[in-house]
Design a protein around this motif. Structure first.
Motif, PDB file in Angstrom:
ATOM      1  N   THR A  27      44.348  31.134  49.821  1.00 35.11           N
ATOM      2  CA  THR A  27      44.188  32.341  50.630  1.00 35.11           C
ATOM      3  C   THR A  27      43.096  32.136  51.674  1.00 35.11           C
ATOM      4  O   THR A  27      43.266  32.475  52.847  1.00 35.11           O
ATOM      5  CB  THR A  27      43.838  33.542  49.729  1.00 35.11           C
ATOM      6  OG1 THR A  27      44.884  33.679  48.764  1.00 35.11           O
ATOM      7  CG2 THR A  27      43.711  34.823  50.526  1.00 35.11           C
ATOM      8  N   SER A  41      41.191  32.786  45.787  1.00 37.06           N
ATOM      9  CA  SER A  41      42.162  31.695  45.787  1.00 37.06           C
ATOM     10  C   SER A  41      41.834  30.780  46.959  1.00 37.06           C
ATOM     11  O   SER A  41      41.631  31.259  48.081  1.00 37.06           O
ATOM     12  CB  SER A  41      43.573  32.284  45.946  1.00 37.06           C
ATOM     13  OG  SER A  41      44.407  31.425  46.691  1.00 37.06           O
ATOM     14  N   GLY A  50      53.538  34.260  42.886  1.00 38.79           N
ATOM     15  CA  GLY A  50      52.562  35.183  42.335  1.00 38.79           C
ATOM     16  C   GLY A  50      52.141  34.879  40.905  1.00 38.79           C
ATOM     17  O   GLY A  50      51.375  35.635  40.316  1.00 38.79           O
ATOM     18  N   ARG A  51      52.639  33.774  40.340  1.00 40.38           N
ATOM     19  CA  ARG A  51      52.169  33.426  39.000  1.00 40.38           C
ATOM     20  C   ARG A  51      50.696  33.041  39.086  1.00 40.38           C
ATOM     21  O   ARG A  51      50.263  32.474  40.070  1.00 40.38           O
ATOM     22  CB  ARG A  51      52.971  32.246  38.456  1.00 40.38           C
ATOM     23  CG  ARG A  51      54.403  32.610  38.135  1.00 40.38           C
ATOM     24  CD  ARG A  51      55.195  31.386  37.748  1.00 40.38           C
ATOM     25  NE  ARG A  51      56.607  31.703  37.718  1.00 40.38           N
ATOM     26  CZ  ARG A  51      57.573  30.790  37.739  1.00 40.38           C
ATOM     27  NH1 ARG A  51      57.264  29.516  37.789  1.00 40.38           N
ATOM     28  NH2 ARG A  51      58.836  31.147  37.706  1.00 40.38           N
ATOM     29  N   SER A  52      49.961  33.324  38.026  1.00 38.13           N
ATOM     30  CA  SER A  52      48.532  33.033  38.098  1.00 38.13           C
ATOM     31  C   SER A  52      48.274  31.585  37.682  1.00 38.13           C
ATOM     32  O   SER A  52      49.089  30.967  36.980  1.00 38.13           O
ATOM     33  CB  SER A  52      47.760  33.991  37.189  1.00 38.13           C
ATOM     34  OG  SER A  52      48.121  33.758  35.855  1.00 38.13           O
ATOM     35  N   SER A  71      55.269  38.315  45.138  1.00 35.43           N
ATOM     36  CA  SER A  71      55.483  38.099  43.707  1.00 35.43           C
ATOM     37  C   SER A  71      56.422  39.190  43.199  1.00 35.43           C
ATOM     38  O   SER A  71      56.593  40.218  43.864  1.00 35.43           O
ATOM     39  CB  SER A  71      54.154  38.150  42.941  1.00 35.43           C
ATOM     40  OG  SER A  71      53.654  39.461  42.917  1.00 35.43           O
ATOM     41  N   ARG A  89      46.513  31.225  42.281  1.00 38.80           N
ATOM     42  CA  ARG A  89      47.936  31.546  42.383  1.00 38.80           C
ATOM     43  C   ARG A  89      48.799  30.316  42.165  1.00 38.80           C
ATOM     44  O   ARG A  89      48.458  29.219  42.570  1.00 38.80           O
ATOM     45  CB  ARG A  89      48.256  32.103  43.774  1.00 38.80           C
ATOM     46  CG  ARG A  89      47.628  33.444  44.035  1.00 38.80           C
ATOM     47  CD  ARG A  89      48.095  34.023  45.339  1.00 38.80           C
ATOM     48  NE  ARG A  89      47.495  33.348  46.489  1.00 38.80           N
ATOM     49  CZ  ARG A  89      48.179  32.788  47.457  1.00 38.80           C
ATOM     50  NH1 ARG A  89      49.484  32.768  47.420  1.00 38.80           N
ATOM     51  NH2 ARG A  89      47.563  32.214  48.473  1.00 38.80           N
TER      52      ARG A  89
END
Lengths: 159, 276
Positions: free
Chosen positions: B39, B36, B68-70, A94, B64
């Motif tokens: 993951t 996640s 990397g945005r949530s 990220s 995710r």
């Protein structure tokens, strides 16, 4: 080898790379030069049960001796990790995260080196070898082409 | 905030009772809370979990999205699901995986809600022009092993007021659009069924995916702007179609740098915005 010969070889390597050739041979003045690019291992076992598939877009990174950016000291030792696909190169998972690897880092076989995103498929590219990252050849978040060199790795065991 | 809603809790038995698949979801791991699901699925893959293994969570603490945005993942409301794929289609069809996944979600959710959904290229699932489901496909690439995890989140029973403020204009839920609560167990079984069907087609009847995707893709025919990655900049034009590998074919507009000359540009990465 004098500097003129060295320059000539470098130019041949450049032609080899630009024209996507596998071999060049020239002969002149009692000197014969043959430059051959190793096509690298065929990772056909990777495609699961569908078996080996011939394609212009191999989905695994190819690891071959580099044809450019050679180290003067250890030209034969370095291996190049090429992009297996067209996409966007990311050095970290990220924007806020630490890069997977930095130049000089020791990496293990199977360690993630980068992500290449293509059509929102995030491809984690893993190292095919133990070694040391000598050079990162691409800027973060930039577009990469199929076969573009990404990393130079020195696979020599670290003492 | 998280009061009881008239919809059953997640249950392995209830999901598997509804399953019509051969392999997807036949091995199923359900957790009340995970960081996640992708993951965990990637970790299971490394330990040799079978093709079609599904990881579900009632809640994710670090859901995710892309880069990397949530992904907002509160408990009791939505679907957070990851499927492990080890039987791959041929390399030239790999780029279609995210697109085929988007199509599969559209088909499953349409059949349950009786509403019309669409997919924004490559794989945002839209209902009433707002995002109702998101997809994150992650592939591990090396010579010794190779596997793929297809993760998706669906906003099912969440109320608009429960969404983060910054998402309220762009995201929605099945409940918000229909006024109905849905049984997540049934929806999970339906999405796994359409997903397995599309993966079967990726291995065989590929042309059907392409046609069905084109029918459901709301980007085709639209005037769009695409923010590209360096060294390229943004481009604008009309989305005309898809290339063989699923790339978006853009005909650059008359105001583009190549003024007066129709130029086709193929997009494989970048942020697409529908301008209309």
């Amino acid at each position: 080898m004098d500097s003129a010969q060295r320059k000539e070889i470098q130019e041949l390597v450049q032609i080899l790379t630009e024209q996507n050739l596998t071999e060049i041979e020239i002969e002149k003045e009692n000197l014969r030069i043959r430059i051959r690019k190793d096509p690298g291992p065929a990772f056909s076992a990777n495609y699961g049960q569908s078996g080996a598939v011939a394609s212009s877009q191999l989905p695994v990174p190819s690891l071959v001796p580099p044809s450019e950016g050679l180290s003067e000291k250890e030209p034969s030792r370095l291996l190049t990790v090429h992009s297996p696909i067209v996409g966007t190169f990311y050095r970290a998972p990220s924007p806020e995260a630490e890069p997977y690897v930095e130049e000089g880092d020791i990496v293990k076989k199977g360690q993630v080196l980068c992500i290449i995103e293509a059509m929102k498929l995030m491809n984690e590219i893993e190292s095919e070898t133990d070694g040391r990252i000598v050079k990162i050849l691409v800027e973060n978040a930039s577009a990469v082409e199929y076969g573009q060199p990404l990393f130079l790795i020195d696979p020599t065991p670290v003492v | 905030m998280n009061q009881a809603i008239p919809s059953p809790t997640l249950s392995i038995n209830q999901i598997q009772d509804q399953l019509t698949t051969r392999s997807f979801g036949r091995t199923l791991h359900l957790f009340s809370s995970l960081t996640s699901t992708n993951t965990v699925a990637l970790t299971l893959a490394e330990s040799g979990a079978p093709h079609g293994t599904v990881v579900l969570a009632d809640r994710q603490t670090a859901g995710r999205g892309r880069m990397g945005r949530s992904w907002h993942s509160p408990p009791g409301r939505n679907i957070y699901c990851s499927v492990l794929i080890t039987d791959f289609p041929s390399p030239d069809r790999l780029p279609w995986i995210p697109l085929a996944t988007g199509l599969a979600l559209v088909q499953a959710l349409e059949s349950e809600t009786k509403r019309s959904l669409s997919v924004k290229w490559p794989n945002d699932v839209l209902l009433s022009q707002k995002k109702v489901a998101g997809i994150l496909c992650e592939r591990s690439v090396c010579s010794s092993s190779s596997f793929l995890v297809v993760g998706y989140g669906v906003n099912v029973n969440i109320a608009p007021s429960e969404l983060p403020v910054e998402l309220q204009q762009t995201a929605t839920s099945l409940f918000h659009e229909t006024g109905q609560y849905f049984d997540r167990n049934v929806l999970i079984a339906r999405t796994l069924a359409t997903l397995e069907r599309q993966f079967d087609r990726l291995l065989g009847d590929f042309e059907t995916i392409r046609q069905e995707y084109l029918q459901r893709c709301s980007t085709i025919g639209q005037h769009v702007q695409v923010q590209l990655m360096p060294p390229h900049s943004a481009v604008e034009g009309v989305a005309a179609g898809l290339s063989q590998d699923g790339a978006l074919q853009l005909i650059l507009g008359p105001n583009a740098s190549t003024a007066g000359k129709a130029t086709t540009f193929e997009i494989r990465a970048g942020e697409v915005v529908h301008i209309r």
